[in-house]
Every structure is written in C-alpha cells, then in structure tokens.
Motif scaffolding. Structure first.
Motif, PDB file in Angstrom:
ATOM      1  N   SER A 109      35.638  50.890  -3.732  1.00  0.00           N
ATOM      2  CA  SER A 109      36.430  51.687  -4.674  1.00  0.00           C
ATOM      3  C   SER A 109      36.754  53.045  -4.067  1.00  0.00           C
ATOM      4  O   SER A 109      35.997  53.595  -3.271  1.00  0.00           O
ATOM      5  CB  SER A 109      35.691  51.847  -6.006  1.00  0.00           C
ATOM      6  OG  SER A 109      34.404  52.353  -5.806  1.00  0.00           O
ATOM      7  N   GLY A 110      37.917  53.545  -4.439  1.00  0.00           N
ATOM      8  CA  GLY A 110      38.356  54.851  -3.965  1.00  0.00           C
ATOM      9  C   GLY A 110      39.116  54.822  -2.661  1.00  0.00           C
ATOM     10  O   GLY A 110      39.304  55.862  -2.024  1.00  0.00           O
ATOM     11  N   VAL A 111      39.565  53.627  -2.232  1.00  0.00           N
ATOM     12  CA  VAL A 111      40.375  53.492  -1.023  1.00  0.00           C
ATOM     13  C   VAL A 111      41.542  52.543  -1.309  1.00  0.00           C
ATOM     14  O   VAL A 111      41.539  51.846  -2.318  1.00  0.00           O
ATOM     15  CB  VAL A 111      39.559  52.957   0.181  1.00  0.00           C
ATOM     16  CG1 VAL A 111      38.439  53.910   0.561  1.00  0.00           C
ATOM     17  CG2 VAL A 111      39.018  51.564  -0.090  1.00  0.00           C
ATOM     18  N   THR A 112      42.490  52.516  -0.398  1.00  0.00           N
ATOM     19  CA  THR A 112      43.607  51.581  -0.532  1.00  0.00           C
ATOM     20  C   THR A 112      43.178  50.187  -0.095  1.00  0.00           C
ATOM     21  O   THR A 112      42.138  50.011   0.567  1.00  0.00           O
ATOM     22  CB  THR A 112      44.808  52.015   0.339  1.00  0.00           C
ATOM     23  OG1 THR A 112      44.419  51.931   1.722  1.00  0.00           O
ATOM     24  CG2 THR A 112      45.264  53.437  -0.005  1.00  0.00           C
ATOM     25  N   ALA A 113      43.990  49.208  -0.422  1.00  0.00           N
ATOM     26  CA  ALA A 113      43.702  47.825  -0.027  1.00  0.00           C
ATOM     27  C   ALA A 113      43.627  47.686   1.490  1.00  0.00           C
ATOM     28  O   ALA A 113      42.750  46.985   2.009  1.00  0.00           O
ATOM     29  CB  ALA A 113      44.762  46.883  -0.607  1.00  0.00           C
ATOM     30  N   ASP A 114      44.528  48.359   2.212  1.00  0.00           N
ATOM     31  CA  ASP A 114      44.513  48.292   3.680  1.00  0.00           C
ATOM     32  C   ASP A 114      43.223  48.864   4.258  1.00  0.00           C
ATOM     33  O   ASP A 114      42.654  48.301   5.198  1.00  0.00           O
ATOM     34  CB  ASP A 114      45.717  49.031   4.273  1.00  0.00           C
ATOM     35  CG  ASP A 114      47.027  48.298   4.072  1.00  0.00           C
ATOM     36  OD1 ASP A 114      47.007  47.097   3.729  1.00  0.00           O
ATOM     37  OD2 ASP A 114      48.087  48.933   4.269  1.00  0.00           O
ATOM     38  N   VAL A 115      42.765  49.974   3.693  1.00  0.00           N
ATOM     39  CA  VAL A 115      41.531  50.596   4.186  1.00  0.00           C
ATOM     40  C   VAL A 115      40.334  49.697   3.884  1.00  0.00           C
ATOM     41  O   VAL A 115      39.458  49.504   4.730  1.00  0.00           O
ATOM     42  CB  VAL A 115      41.346  52.010   3.591  1.00  0.00           C
ATOM     43  CG1 VAL A 115      39.956  52.557   3.888  1.00  0.00           C
ATOM     44  CG2 VAL A 115      42.418  52.955   4.126  1.00  0.00           C
ATOM     45  N   ALA A 116      40.292  49.113   2.694  1.00  0.00           N
ATOM     46  CA  ALA A 116      39.186  48.212   2.333  1.00  0.00           C
ATOM     47  C   ALA A 116      39.131  47.027   3.289  1.00  0.00           C
ATOM     48  O   ALA A 116      38.055  46.645   3.772  1.00  0.00           O
ATOM     49  CB  ALA A 116      39.333  47.734   0.887  1.00  0.00           C
ATOM     50  N   GLU A 117      40.272  46.434   3.589  1.00  0.00           N
ATOM     51  CA  GLU A 117      40.323  45.290   4.501  1.00  0.00           C
ATOM     52  C   GLU A 117      39.924  45.701   5.913  1.00  0.00           C
ATOM     53  O   GLU A 117      39.181  44.989   6.593  1.00  0.00           O
ATOM     54  CB  GLU A 117      41.729  44.673   4.489  1.00  0.00           C
ATOM     55  CG  GLU A 117      41.842  43.344   5.198  1.00  0.00           C
ATOM     56  CD  GLU A 117      41.034  42.221   4.567  1.00  0.00           C
ATOM     57  OE1 GLU A 117      40.449  41.414   5.325  1.00  0.00           O
ATOM     58  OE2 GLU A 117      40.950  42.142   3.326  1.00  0.00           O
ATOM     59  N   ASP A 118      40.376  46.873   6.352  1.00  0.00           N
ATOM     60  CA  ASP A 118      40.040  47.368   7.684  1.00  0.00           C
ATOM     61  C   ASP A 118      38.540  47.658   7.812  1.00  0.00           C
ATOM     62  O   ASP A 118      37.922  47.311   8.816  1.00  0.00           O
ATOM     63  CB  ASP A 118      40.855  48.630   7.987  1.00  0.00           C
ATOM     64  CG  ASP A 118      40.654  49.116   9.403  1.00  0.00           C
ATOM     65  OD1 ASP A 118      40.797  48.309  10.343  1.00  0.00           O
ATOM     66  OD2 ASP A 118      40.325  50.312   9.568  1.00  0.00           O
ATOM     67  N   LEU A 119      37.956  48.274   6.791  1.00  0.00           N
ATOM     68  CA  LEU A 119      36.519  48.552   6.812  1.00  0.00           C
ATOM     69  C   LEU A 119      35.706  47.254   6.855  1.00  0.00           C
ATOM     70  O   LEU A 119      34.724  47.149   7.594  1.00  0.00           O
ATOM     71  CB  LEU A 119      36.102  49.383   5.597  1.00  0.00           C
ATOM     72  CG  LEU A 119      36.554  50.835   5.564  1.00  0.00           C
ATOM     73  CD1 LEU A 119      36.184  51.473   4.222  1.00  0.00           C
ATOM     74  CD2 LEU A 119      35.951  51.629   6.720  1.00  0.00           C
ATOM     75  N   ALA A 120      36.126  46.268   6.070  1.00  0.00           N
ATOM     76  CA  ALA A 120      35.408  44.987   6.051  1.00  0.00           C
ATOM     77  C   ALA A 120      35.499  44.290   7.412  1.00  0.00           C
ATOM     78  O   ALA A 120      34.500  43.754   7.908  1.00  0.00           O
ATOM     79  CB  ALA A 120      35.957  44.085   4.947  1.00  0.00           C
ATOM     80  N   ALA A 121      36.674  44.303   8.015  1.00  0.00           N
ATOM     81  CA  ALA A 121      36.838  43.677   9.336  1.00  0.00           C
ATOM     82  C   ALA A 121      35.987  44.385  10.383  1.00  0.00           C
ATOM     83  O   ALA A 121      35.339  43.734  11.211  1.00  0.00           O
ATOM     84  CB  ALA A 121      38.311  43.689   9.742  1.00  0.00           C
ATOM     85  N   ALA A 122      35.954  45.708  10.335  1.00  0.00           N
ATOM     86  CA  ALA A 122      35.147  46.468  11.294  1.00  0.00           C
ATOM     87  C   ALA A 122      33.658  46.241  11.052  1.00  0.00           C
ATOM     88  O   ALA A 122      32.879  46.131  12.007  1.00  0.00           O
ATOM     89  CB  ALA A 122      35.499  47.953  11.198  1.00  0.00           C
TER      90      ALA A 122
END
Length: 141
Positions: free
Chosen positions: A104-117
């Motif tokens: 929560s508190g991030v965009t969908a792109d950031v959430a997906e990028d964090l999960a991939a990393a």
C-alpha cells in the motif's frame, strides 16, 4: 562461493505427516496432521505445506522491505501471501508456489517492481529457483 553463517537452527520431526515437529530451542512445537485432500483426517495439527507457506511469505516480505529500503521507496504497509500447492508433477510428488505481495502507498508498477526484485534476493526464492514453479505478483492496494 563464500558463505558466512549468520544464523543456524534445526527442527526435528517425529511421526512424519501425522506426528509432530519441534525446534531445537523449543520456541516452535507443532502437531502435524494430514489434510483430507491427501487422505488424512485433517486433525488439529498443521502440515509441512502450511509451514513452508508461512516461512516463505515471511521471508519474502522481509526481502520486499529490504529492496524498498535500498531503493529509497516508502510504502504504508505490506503483506505477502504464499499459496503452496502439493501435487503430482508426472514424475512424483512436488510443490508449486504463487506469491502475492500487496503493497500500500505505491503505484501498481512500483509494487510489481518491488515484488520482482524481492524474488531475486529472497533466500527461499533462491532455494526454490529452478526446482519448483514459483509465480510472483505485486499488487498496489
């Protein structure tokens, strides 16, 4: 490859899937039971798949938080669900995992990028890579 030990633990299981498991420091002690879907009576205990799911989810969320910190990304909350499936892969029994990171508190792109990393640095992900199917989804909530 060099490896520096940071923490070690052990657990002992007795009685297989219908027995019990206990950590060497006595902080974990659980009864085990076989789910009905696997021919058991779904007794009061947990099972290895639930324990694996809990460990993987906790480790993955830690990795997600580490990645966010190192990248300077702030978020207001996070949770990770690890769906672990036991089945027959044609060559015997196996597992597959679906990880869903809700940030929560991030965009969908950031959430997906964090999960991939996080999937690249999580020790459970490293241990399973190439051994079992793992899918990763990052969701902004």
């Amino acid at each position: 490859m060099s490896f520096t030990d940071l923490y070690s633990t052990s657990a002992t299981a007795t009685g297989g899937r219908s027995g019990s498991a206990k950590s060497s420091d006595d902080r974990l002690s659980v009864a085990l039971s076989v789910p009905k879907e696997m021919g058991g009576d779904s007794g009061p205990g947990t099972n290895p798949e639930q324990l694996f799911a809990a460990g993987y989810a906790a480790c993955f969320e830690g990795a997600l938080r580490l990645v966010a910190r190192t990248r300077g990304v702030s978020f207001t909350g996070a949770s990770v669900t690890a769906d672990v499936t036991f089945g027959n892969d044609g060559a015997g029994y196996g597992l597959k995992v679906a990880l869903t990171a809700r940030v929560s508190g991030v965009t969908a792109d950031v959430a997906e990028d964090l999960a991939a990393a996080a999937h690249n640095v999580c020790p459970y992900s490293k241990a399973t890579r190439g051994n079992i199917p793992v899918t990763v989804t990052g969701l902004a909530v």
